[in-house]
Design an enzyme around this catalytic site. Structure first.
Site, PDB file in Angstrom:
ATOM      1  N   GLU A 177       0.820  -1.218   0.000  1.00 30.14           N
ATOM      2  CA  GLU A 177       0.000   0.000   0.000  1.00 30.14           C
ATOM      3  C   GLU A 177       0.853   1.267   0.000  1.00 30.14           C
ATOM      4  O   GLU A 177       1.138   1.839   1.055  1.00 30.14           O
ATOM      5  CB  GLU A 177      -0.922   0.016   1.233  1.00 30.14           C
ATOM      6  CG  GLU A 177      -1.864   1.213   1.232  1.00 30.14           C
ATOM      7  CD  GLU A 177      -2.666   1.383   2.532  1.00 30.14           C
ATOM      8  OE1 GLU A 177      -2.276   0.819   3.564  1.00 30.14           O
ATOM      9  OE2 GLU A 177      -3.666   2.091   2.493  1.00 30.14           O
ATOM     10  N   LYS A 219      -2.684  -2.191  -3.003  1.00 30.38           N
ATOM     11  CA  LYS A 219      -3.696  -1.335  -2.398  1.00 30.38           C
ATOM     12  C   LYS A 219      -3.258   0.089  -2.674  1.00 30.38           C
ATOM     13  O   LYS A 219      -2.216   0.531  -2.196  1.00 30.38           O
ATOM     14  CB  LYS A 219      -3.788  -1.607  -0.893  1.00 30.38           C
ATOM     15  CG  LYS A 219      -4.702  -0.615  -0.163  1.00 30.38           C
ATOM     16  CD  LYS A 219      -5.182  -1.167   1.168  1.00 30.38           C
ATOM     17  CE  LYS A 219      -5.980  -0.133   1.925  1.00 30.38           C
ATOM     18  NZ  LYS A 219      -6.738  -0.703   3.038  1.00 30.38           N
TER      19      LYS A 219
HETATM   20  P1  13P Z   1      -8.965   4.582   4.583  1.00 29.94           P
HETATM   21  O1  13P Z   1      -9.920   3.887   3.663  1.00 29.94           O
HETATM   22  O2  13P Z   1      -9.623   5.269   5.746  1.00 29.94           O
HETATM   23  O3  13P Z   1      -8.003   5.486   3.835  1.00 29.94           O
HETATM   24  O4  13P Z   1      -8.047   3.477   5.256  1.00 29.94           O
HETATM   25  C1  13P Z   1      -7.540   2.456   4.466  1.00 29.94           C
HETATM   26  C2  13P Z   1      -6.278   1.962   5.005  1.00 29.94           C
HETATM   27  O5  13P Z   1      -6.110   0.781   5.184  1.00 29.94           O
HETATM   28  C3  13P Z   1      -5.188   2.920   5.293  1.00 29.94           C
HETATM   29  O6  13P Z   1      -4.001   2.234   5.531  1.00 29.94           O
END
Ligand code: 13P
Length: 340
Positions: A177, A219
């Site tokens: 991510e 992600k």
């Molecule tokens: P949000 O959808 O609130 O951005 O959080 C997703 C997430 O896993 C952040 O690391």
């Protein structure tokens, strides 16, 4: 590396019409969220709140997985079952956040790198035993006048790739991510440039560390305008820019891509996903992995009161349902009216 198991996990995470709940807020983030609704962030309150979400009747129709925080992975559901086991019994794959948060990157203007590689293989072994079958590691990229720097992109790409390799060896599907924050006055065009640079650096490192792209999930943030920019890109522009960047940078061999919500409104996060998922001939399935855009209405309804649990579950179910439709490109504004 058990490729068959990794493929099976990844395919189940990306099942049609389902997405992933991010419920892996660190204790610090939880404290902030709870404070906004006047709830004290105790271990028991965090357990009660997470249980409210996980025990929502029928939620497994729209959730393929849940990302847990270490504390939650060791807690029990209301019926006494360990939470990972409780989720697995519902047909929801337990996942785990394994990064240890960010630290300042020396010689940069406030940029960060994510920590957590030390001892990671051992921790992954333990998480596998607890039932976790996928993991998450978040890197943070800020857009500013001279940001991001090459240093930041390079440092984060390398730790993301090393984390991903360690996960695959442990038979846990890595979710990488690299989040490009929406804070700032930048345009959507600038966000597109930064997403492209970030993903190029990330996938160069993925190749350098021999990570298998067939057993990897991205992600990502979406390409939106900076939140302080008075001109906000519309739904179609966000969808077009985001998918263009992803097509340029993410290998078609990858099993899928999930999105974070990043501070977008609940409805915007749903509308953007639906517009992208409706596009023809995408090389990968797209779905949600939201925290705030799935949870906010439920948290605001709950407010720590046992008497509000069923109304909060209804609000949570509604958002999961809307996003389940969005993941198939089938969400429409009018459907919001049947709100919880
Ligand atoms: P949000 O959808 O609130 O951005 O959080 C997703 C997430 O896993 C952040 O690391």
């Amino acid at each position: 590396m058990d490729k068959a198991l990794l493929s099976k996990t990844a395919a189940a995470m990306l099942a049609k019409g389902k997405g992933i709940l991010a419920a892996d807020e660190s204790s610090g983030t939880c404290e902030k969220r709870f404070k906004s609704v006047n709830v004290e962030s105790t271990e028991e309150n965090r357990r009660a709140y997470r249980n409210l979400l996980f025990s929502t009747a029928g939620i497994e129709q729209y959730l393929s997985g849940v990302i847990l925080f270490d504390e939650t992975a060791r807690q029990k559901a209301n019926d006494g079952t360990p939470i990972p086991e409780y989720l697995a019994k519902k047909g929801i794959i337990p996942g785990i956040k394994v990064d240890k948060g960010t630290i300042a990157l020396p010689f940069t203007d406030g940029e960060t790198v994510t920590e957590g590689l030390d001892g990671l293989s051992k921790r992954l072994e333990e998480y596998f035993k607890l039932g976790c079958r996928f993991a998450k590691w978040r890197a943070v990229i800020s857009i500013g006048e001279n940001l991001p720097t090459h240093t930041c992109l390079y440092a984060n790409a390398h730790v993301l790739a090393r984390y991903a390799a360690a996960c695959q060896v442990a038979n846990i599907v890595p979710m990488i991510e690299p989040e490009v924050l929406l804070d700032g006055k930048h345009t959507a065009e600038r966000s597109e440039e930064v997403h492209e640079a970030t993903l190029r650096a990330t996938y160069a490192a993925i190749a350098a560390y021999n990570v298998s792209v067939e057993h990897l999930i991205l992600k990502t943030s979406m390409v939106v305008s900076g939140k302080d920019n008075p001109r906000q890109a519309g739904v179609d522009e966000v969808a077009e820019r985001t998918v263009r960047v992803l097509r340029r940078t993410v290998p078609a061999a990858q099993p899928g891509i999930v999105f974070l919500s990043g501070g977008q409104s609940e409805e915007a996060a749903t509308a953007h996903l639906s517009a992208m998922a409706a596009m023809k001939n995408l090389p990968w399935p797209l779905t949600f992995s939201y925290s705030r855009a799935l949870q906010n209405p439920a948290l605001k309804t709950w407010r720590g009161q046992a008497g509000n649990v069923s109304a909060a579950q209804k609000a949570f179910y509604h958002r999961a349902h809307m996003n389940g439709l969005a993941a198939q490109g089938k969400w429409k504004n009018e459907l919001e009216k049947q709100a919880a």
